[in-house]
Design a protein around this motif. Structure first.
Motif, PDB file in Angstrom:
ATOM      1  N   ARG A   1       0.821  -1.217   0.000  1.00 65.26           N
ATOM      2  CA  ARG A   1       0.000   0.000   0.000  1.00 65.26           C
ATOM      3  C   ARG A   1       0.850   1.260   0.000  1.00 65.26           C
ATOM      4  O   ARG A   1       0.381   2.333  -0.374  1.00 65.26           O
ATOM      5  N   ALA A   2       2.126   1.117   0.413  1.00 63.43           N
ATOM      6  CA  ALA A   2       3.074   2.233   0.363  1.00 63.43           C
ATOM      7  C   ALA A   2       3.817   2.285  -0.976  1.00 63.43           C
ATOM      8  O   ALA A   2       4.696   3.124  -1.165  1.00 63.43           O
ATOM      9  N   GLY A   3       3.474   1.370  -1.896  1.00 65.07           N
ATOM     10  CA  GLY A   3       4.054   1.398  -3.231  1.00 65.07           C
ATOM     11  C   GLY A   3       5.192   0.443  -3.465  1.00 65.07           C
ATOM     12  O   GLY A   3       5.889   0.531  -4.479  1.00 65.07           O
ATOM     13  N   VAL A   4       5.429  -0.497  -2.541  1.00 63.11           N
ATOM     14  CA  VAL A   4       6.531  -1.453  -2.678  1.00 63.11           C
ATOM     15  C   VAL A   4       6.005  -2.754  -3.285  1.00 63.11           C
ATOM     16  O   VAL A   4       5.044  -3.337  -2.778  1.00 63.11           O
ATOM     17  N   ARG A   5       6.640  -3.211  -4.341  1.00 61.59           N
ATOM     18  CA  ARG A   5       6.268  -4.486  -4.965  1.00 61.59           C
ATOM     19  C   ARG A   5       6.854  -5.638  -4.164  1.00 61.59           C
ATOM     20  O   ARG A   5       8.035  -5.615  -3.802  1.00 61.59           O
ATOM     21  N   VAL A   6       6.042  -6.647  -3.892  1.00 61.42           N
ATOM     22  CA  VAL A   6       6.480  -7.762  -3.060  1.00 61.42           C
ATOM     23  C   VAL A   6       6.095  -9.093  -3.692  1.00 61.42           C
ATOM     24  O   VAL A   6       4.962  -9.274  -4.139  1.00 61.42           O
ATOM     25  N   MET A   7       7.044 -10.007  -3.731  1.00 60.34           N
ATOM     26  CA  MET A   7       6.782 -11.398  -4.070  1.00 60.34           C
ATOM     27  C   MET A   7       6.641 -12.185  -2.773  1.00 60.34           C
ATOM     28  O   MET A   7       7.582 -12.223  -1.965  1.00 60.34           O
ATOM     29  N   LEU A   8       5.498 -12.789  -2.542  1.00 60.87           N
ATOM     30  CA  LEU A   8       5.264 -13.610  -1.367  1.00 60.87           C
ATOM     31  C   LEU A   8       5.656 -15.043  -1.712  1.00 60.87           C
ATOM     32  O   LEU A   8       4.999 -15.690  -2.537  1.00 60.87           O
ATOM     33  N   VAL A   9       6.724 -15.531  -1.102  1.00 59.39           N
ATOM     34  CA  VAL A   9       7.252 -16.851  -1.432  1.00 59.39           C
ATOM     35  C   VAL A   9       6.829 -17.846  -0.351  1.00 59.39           C
ATOM     36  O   VAL A   9       7.097 -17.646   0.828  1.00 59.39           O
ATOM     37  N   GLY A  10       6.153 -18.918  -0.777  1.00 54.72           N
ATOM     38  CA  GLY A  10       5.705 -19.925   0.176  1.00 54.72           C
ATOM     39  C   GLY A  10       4.607 -20.776  -0.422  1.00 54.72           C
ATOM     40  O   GLY A  10       4.375 -20.753  -1.633  1.00 54.72           O
ATOM     41  N   ASP A  11       3.930 -21.535   0.440  1.00 53.76           N
ATOM     42  CA  ASP A  11       2.838 -22.395  -0.007  1.00 53.76           C
ATOM     43  C   ASP A  11       1.739 -21.558  -0.658  1.00 53.76           C
ATOM     44  O   ASP A  11       1.125 -20.716  -0.010  1.00 53.76           O
ATOM     45  N   ARG A  12       1.497 -21.808  -1.938  1.00 53.55           N
ATOM     46  CA  ARG A  12       0.585 -20.974  -2.718  1.00 53.55           C
ATOM     47  C   ARG A  12      -0.821 -20.944  -2.119  1.00 53.55           C
ATOM     48  O   ARG A  12      -1.449 -19.877  -2.004  1.00 53.55           O
ATOM     49  N   VAL A  13      -1.326 -22.107  -1.715  1.00 56.54           N
ATOM     50  CA  VAL A  13      -2.692 -22.185  -1.188  1.00 56.54           C
ATOM     51  C   VAL A  13      -2.820 -21.375   0.093  1.00 56.54           C
ATOM     52  O   VAL A  13      -3.772 -20.593   0.272  1.00 56.54           O
TER      53      VAL A  13
END
Length: 347
Positions: free
Chosen positions: A43-55
């Motif tokens: 929400r502050a404008g930072v792109r993030v990849m969330l790495v982990g169990d997809r489900v």
């Protein structure tokens, strides 16, 4: 300006650039604080990849209205190295979230690796996958200690229990460049932690490191500092071995918790004390923010060929958000490129 607001990158700092790879299932509390902190950073404008169990990650993201429109991406990693497992497990578990996140940085798909999970596994993955910067024998964890003058950069905070004097000299160069580039501190001073400020005080490693630091070009070496100098802010940087540095860090954090416990007890001991507590509440809140590890988010592992941040296993969403903001700021400052340039020059 608060300690937390000083970490904030410029608006949309990496919105159009590389995302940050967050080990989103690491830590004592798993996905919950990681996803919450990532949403706040996004929400502050930072792109993030969330790495982990997809489900699990999609299920957690569904709790946040509007999350689908944020710069967030889920990268599947079906395995996770638990807090009670061995750091060496990174070698044989390529699908573990920390390894997947490190490879994203290595392959140029992510700007930084951030983990609140197993600190040993994070260091191991960073070393094995990212490798070391040229001229660096061992990377070190740089952490921020609240001090009278603001913060003091302490390293090593736990990566290397046994050191050589040359490591300390290398870390002084790394930390000096870090403060110049990321925190805009010109000509930062470096102190060598010892049992006395006199040049002849210390063990064999400290004495040898002192001589090296005196001779090293590009380092504003102050000399020896004692434990109390960290909190006075005598120097901008304090270098020591990881065994001592980790004890200093945990002692400072533990003493802060005990101190605030004493203050709460004292302010609740009588009606008059409670009234006084109401009057000083704002000031105490400011002090508590400065002493809260969550304000600083995570500590950088300096010396590897990529941005790698290690946070507390007990981190909450605020700590995760601040770690992401700190990493975004370092990437925006082109820290790794500047470190490589500095290390290629004369030592």
């Amino acid at each position: 300006m608060t300690a937390e607001s000083a970490l904030t990158p410029t608006p949309a700092a990496n919105a159009a650039g590389l995302p940050l790879a967050l080990d989103a299932v690491g830590g004592d509390h798993g996905a919950v604080p990681n996803v919450d902190g990532a949403v706040q950073a996004a929400r502050a404008g930072v792109r993030v990849m969330l790495v982990g169990d997809r489900v699990k990650l999609h299920a957690e993201l569904s709790k946040y209205p509007g999350a689908a429109g944020l710069p967030l991406e889920v990268v599947d990693a079906p395995d996770v190295i638990g807090m009670d497992e061995h750091a060496s497990d990174v070698r044989g578990r390529k699908d573990a979230s920390i390894n997947v996140a490190a490879r994203l940085v290595k392959d140029g798909q992510a700007a930084a690796l951030i983990s609140m999970g197993h600190s040993g596994a994070t260091m191991a993955a960073s070393l094995l996958i990212l490798g070391r910067l040229p001229g660096i024998d061992r990377p070190a964890i740089l952490t921020h200690i609240p001090a009278k003058t603001g913060t003091v950069a302490l390293l090593d905070a736990g990566a290397n229990a046994d050191v050589k004097a040359t490591y300390l000299a290398q870390w002084a160069r790394l930390a000096s460049t870090y403060l110049k580039v990321v925190e805009a501190r010109e000509n930062p001073t470096v102190g060598l932690l010892s049992i006395g400020e006199e040049d002849h005080k210390g063990n064999a490693v400290t004495l040898e490191a002192h001589a090296l630091l005196r001779q090293q070009a590009g380092i504003n070496f102050y000399g020896n500092v004692e434990g109390g100098d960290l909190f006075k802010g005598t120097t901008d940087i304090v270098v020591t071995d990881g065994f001592t540095g980790n004890i200093v860090l945990k002692l400072a954090e533990g003493e802060a918790r005990v101190l605030f416990g004493w203050i709460r007890e004292a302010l609740g001991s009588s009606a008059r004390s409670k009234l006084g507590g109401l009057l000083v509440r704002g000031g105490l809140r400011t002090v508590a923010e400065k002493m809260d590890p969550g304000t600083y988010g995570a500590s950088i592992l300096l010396g590897v060929r990529g941005l790698s941040y290690i946070g507390h296993g007990s981190a909450d969403a605020r700590a995760v958000k601040n770690a992401l903001l700190r990493a975004a700021r370092a990437h925006q400052s082109r820290l790794i490129e500047r470190l490589s340039t500095e290390l290629s020059g004369p030592s």
